[in-house]
Design a protein around this motif. Structure first.
Motif, PDB file in Angstrom:
ATOM      1  N   ASP A  81     -16.530 -41.863   6.693  1.00 18.73           N
ATOM      2  CA  ASP A  81     -16.530 -43.127   5.967  1.00 18.73           C
ATOM      3  C   ASP A  81     -15.342 -44.016   6.328  1.00 18.73           C
ATOM      4  O   ASP A  81     -15.077 -45.005   5.653  1.00 18.73           O
ATOM      5  N   ARG A  82     -14.640 -43.672   7.386  1.00 17.86           N
ATOM      6  CA  ARG A  82     -13.464 -44.440   7.783  1.00 17.86           C
ATOM      7  C   ARG A  82     -13.853 -45.857   8.212  1.00 17.86           C
ATOM      8  O   ARG A  82     -14.994 -46.142   8.573  1.00 17.86           O
ATOM      9  N   ASP A  83     -12.850 -46.743   8.214  1.00 17.77           N
ATOM     10  CA  ASP A  83     -13.047 -48.112   8.683  1.00 17.77           C
ATOM     11  C   ASP A  83     -12.564 -48.299  10.114  1.00 17.77           C
ATOM     12  O   ASP A  83     -13.067 -49.150  10.840  1.00 17.77           O
ATOM     13  N   ARG A  84     -11.591 -47.496  10.527  1.00 20.00           N
ATOM     14  CA  ARG A  84     -11.009 -47.662  11.850  1.00 20.00           C
ATOM     15  C   ARG A  84     -11.796 -46.894  12.905  1.00 20.00           C
ATOM     16  O   ARG A  84     -12.331 -45.821  12.636  1.00 20.00           O
ATOM     17  N   ILE A 109       0.785 -44.580   8.632  1.00 19.52           N
ATOM     18  CA  ILE A 109      -0.358 -44.532   9.553  1.00 19.52           C
ATOM     19  C   ILE A 109      -0.821 -45.940   9.905  1.00 19.52           C
ATOM     20  O   ILE A 109      -1.045 -46.271  11.077  1.00 19.52           O
ATOM     21  N   GLN A 110      -0.939 -46.790   8.893  1.00 23.08           N
ATOM     22  CA  GLN A 110      -1.425 -48.153   9.112  1.00 23.08           C
ATOM     23  C   GLN A 110      -0.412 -48.992   9.888  1.00 23.08           C
ATOM     24  O   GLN A 110      -0.782 -49.712  10.827  1.00 23.08           O
ATOM     25  N   GLU A 111       0.850 -48.916   9.495  1.00 20.83           N
ATOM     26  CA  GLU A 111       1.855 -49.787  10.096  1.00 20.83           C
ATOM     27  C   GLU A 111       2.224 -49.393  11.519  1.00 20.83           C
ATOM     28  O   GLU A 111       2.700 -50.233  12.295  1.00 20.83           O
ATOM     29  N   ASN A 112       1.994 -48.133  11.880  1.00 22.18           N
ATOM     30  CA  ASN A 112       2.393 -47.662  13.213  1.00 22.18           C
ATOM     31  C   ASN A 112       1.208 -47.310  14.101  1.00 22.18           C
ATOM     32  O   ASN A 112       1.375 -46.686  15.146  1.00 22.18           O
ATOM     33  N   GLU A 113       0.017 -47.713  13.677  1.00 20.77           N
ATOM     34  CA  GLU A 113      -1.198 -47.502  14.479  1.00 20.77           C
ATOM     35  C   GLU A 113      -1.342 -46.041  14.913  1.00 20.77           C
ATOM     36  O   GLU A 113      -1.615 -45.745  16.082  1.00 20.77           O
ATOM     37  N   ILE A 114      -1.172 -45.131  13.954  1.00 22.36           N
ATOM     38  CA  ILE A 114      -1.304 -43.698  14.226  1.00 22.36           C
ATOM     39  C   ILE A 114      -2.771 -43.369  14.480  1.00 22.36           C
ATOM     40  O   ILE A 114      -3.656 -43.837  13.774  1.00 22.36           O
ATOM     41  N   ASP A 115      -3.030 -42.553  15.503  1.00 19.10           N
ATOM     42  CA  ASP A 115      -4.402 -42.171  15.874  1.00 19.10           C
ATOM     43  C   ASP A 115      -4.791 -40.801  15.331  1.00 19.10           C
ATOM     44  O   ASP A 115      -5.972 -40.522  15.133  1.00 19.10           O
ATOM     45  N   LEU A 116      -3.809 -39.925  15.136  1.00 20.42           N
ATOM     46  CA  LEU A 116      -4.076 -38.545  14.720  1.00 20.42           C
ATOM     47  C   LEU A 116      -2.893 -38.033  13.916  1.00 20.42           C
ATOM     48  O   LEU A 116      -1.738 -38.223  14.318  1.00 20.42           O
ATOM     49  N   ALA A 117      -3.180 -37.390  12.792  1.00 17.03           N
ATOM     50  CA  ALA A 117      -2.137 -36.733  11.994  1.00 17.03           C
ATOM     51  C   ALA A 117      -2.352 -35.231  12.054  1.00 17.03           C
ATOM     52  O   ALA A 117      -3.489 -34.759  12.085  1.00 17.03           O
ATOM     53  N   ILE A 118      -1.262 -34.478  12.093  1.00 17.48           N
ATOM     54  CA  ILE A 118      -1.355 -33.023  12.163  1.00 17.48           C
ATOM     55  C   ILE A 118      -0.591 -32.422  10.997  1.00 17.48           C
ATOM     56  O   ILE A 118       0.593 -32.702  10.793  1.00 17.48           O
ATOM     57  N   LEU A 119      -1.283 -31.596  10.209  1.00 20.43           N
ATOM     58  CA  LEU A 119      -0.682 -30.930   9.062  1.00 20.43           C
ATOM     59  C   LEU A 119      -0.889 -29.425   9.192  1.00 20.43           C
ATOM     60  O   LEU A 119      -1.878 -28.975   9.769  1.00 20.43           O
ATOM     61  N   GLY A 120       0.028 -28.667   8.627  1.00 17.74           N
ATOM     62  CA  GLY A 120      -0.075 -27.217   8.674  1.00 17.74           C
ATOM     63  C   GLY A 120      -0.449 -26.639   7.334  1.00 17.74           C
ATOM     64  O   GLY A 120      -0.140 -27.198   6.284  1.00 17.74           O
ATOM     65  N   SER A 125      -7.832 -40.715   4.437  1.00 18.19           N
ATOM     66  CA  SER A 125      -7.286 -40.935   5.773  1.00 18.19           C
ATOM     67  C   SER A 125      -8.229 -41.773   6.631  1.00 18.19           C
ATOM     68  O   SER A 125      -9.402 -41.430   6.791  1.00 18.19           O
ATOM     69  N   PRO A 126      -7.714 -42.846   7.220  1.00 19.93           N
ATOM     70  CA  PRO A 126      -8.535 -43.652   8.122  1.00 19.93           C
ATOM     71  C   PRO A 126      -8.595 -43.068   9.532  1.00 19.93           C
ATOM     72  O   PRO A 126      -9.253 -43.626  10.405  1.00 19.93           O
ATOM     73  N   ILE A 127      -7.889 -41.962   9.725  1.00 20.54           N
ATOM     74  CA  ILE A 127      -7.823 -41.331  11.049  1.00 20.54           C
ATOM     75  C   ILE A 127      -8.125 -39.841  10.926  1.00 20.54           C
ATOM     76  O   ILE A 127      -8.050 -39.275   9.841  1.00 20.54           O
ATOM     77  N   PRO A 128      -8.448 -39.189  12.034  1.00 21.39           N
ATOM     78  CA  PRO A 128      -8.652 -37.737  12.002  1.00 21.39           C
ATOM     79  C   PRO A 128      -7.375 -36.993  11.628  1.00 21.39           C
ATOM     80  O   PRO A 128      -6.261 -37.438  11.929  1.00 21.39           O
ATOM     81  N   VAL A 129      -7.551 -35.855  10.960  1.00 23.27           N
ATOM     82  CA  VAL A 129      -6.432 -35.001  10.565  1.00 23.27           C
ATOM     83  C   VAL A 129      -6.663 -33.616  11.146  1.00 23.27           C
ATOM     84  O   VAL A 129      -7.721 -33.020  10.945  1.00 23.27           O
TER      85      VAL A 129
END
Length: 292
Positions: free
Chosen positions: A140-143, A244-255, A278-282
């Motif tokens: 359902d993301r927009d980006r 994420i929005q302000e720095n145009e992040i494409d992917l976030a990684i969490l443990g 999240s508007p991006i993959p995690v």
């Protein structure tokens, strides 16, 4: 880096929207993509057609994986496809172990919807039990989805999970040429403005500086120079989304460190809020049982 990628699909619209992203990752890493459909044996899928008992779900699964496999073949990507019967989450994890899968890519929710994802879904169980990293994508993301990623975010909080995420983030960034972003958020949302002012000069800031220095040192020790770091104050989930929005992040990684950690996330913690919005993959990274 990723030689064997698993894309589980139930043929739903959310799952199909993630297929192209999975193929981009496979193409970038010259990987084989495994397309798996699990005919859920917990459902009564048997019916009688022309006098024969046919498993409708299994036949539907063959159609689903064949169509997805054709799209992979059309792009010149090596593909393996299979339909299995069983419990979806268990079958996905067993398949990933059998074929030494390096990465699993799947939507946050399928036919059952987002609400079920948050408590007890197939995706949650796979994250909890798979030894391979799992990328979850919110359909359902927009980006638009981007891979190879150009900007990659690892939230650093000093936990074991964050250490695992950083290790994976460094490898992904080096493989794709992405800039690695490190963010630590000092949680002050429940404190008044005067208390927050004091804490910025106090022990929480000192701890934040230590965490960020250690994370940055880990990255630079790997001969990795493209690193951005920031310390912020407030609600972690909100600050992460803003970053994420302000720095145009494409992917976030969490443990995550097994079921206990992720179960806590599912009950309203930072990670659950990030996954929901999240508007991006995690990417979720879990420590294997053999190394615990």
């Amino acid at each position: 880096m990723y030689d064997q990628i698993l894309y589980p699909t139930d043929g739903s619209e959310p799952a199909e929207s993630v297929l192209d992203y999975s193929l981009r990752i496979a193409s970038e890493h010259e990987a084989t993509i495994h397309i798996l459909n699990v005919a859920d044996t917990n459902q009564d899928s048997l019916t009688r057609i022309q006098g024969e008992v046919i498993d409708v779900l299994e036949r539907e699964g063959e159609k689903i994986v064949n169509e997805a496999a054709q799209r992979a073949t059309d792009r010149g990507i090596s593909v393996v496809s299979e339909v299995r019967q069983g419990t979806p989450s268990t079958s996905i994890v067993e398949y990933s172990q059998q074929f030494d899968i390096d990465l699993i890519v799947m939507p946050t929710h399928g036919r059952s919807g987002l609400k079920r994802f948050l408590i007890g879904s197939v995706t949650e169980r796979v994250i909890n039990t798979a030894e391979a990293p799992v990328i979850t994508v919110n359909p359902d993301r927009d980006r638009p989805l981007t891979y190879p990623c150009q900007n990659l975010l690892v939230p650093a909080d000093g936990s074991r999970g964050a250490e695992l995420a950083l290790r994976e983030g460094i490898a992904v960034a080096k493989a794709t040429g992405a800039t690695l972003h490190l963010l630590h958020v000092v949680e002050t949302g429940s404190l008044g403005p005067d208390a927050r002012s004091v804490l910025k000069e106090g022990e929480l800031t000192e701890r934040a500086n230590t965490i960020m220095a250690e994370a940055t040192e880990t990255a630079t020790a790997e001969s990795f120079d493209a690193v951005e770091s920031e310390i912020d104050y407030g609600s972690p989930a909100k600050k992460i989304r803003t970053y994420i929005q302000e720095n145009e992040i494409d992917l976030a990684i969490l443990g995550t460190h097994g079921e206990t950690d992720f179960s806590r996330y599912m009950m309203g913690g930072v990670s659950a809020k990030i996954v929901r919005t999240s508007p991006i993959p995690v990417m979720w990274v879990r420590e294997s049982e053999s190394s615990e």
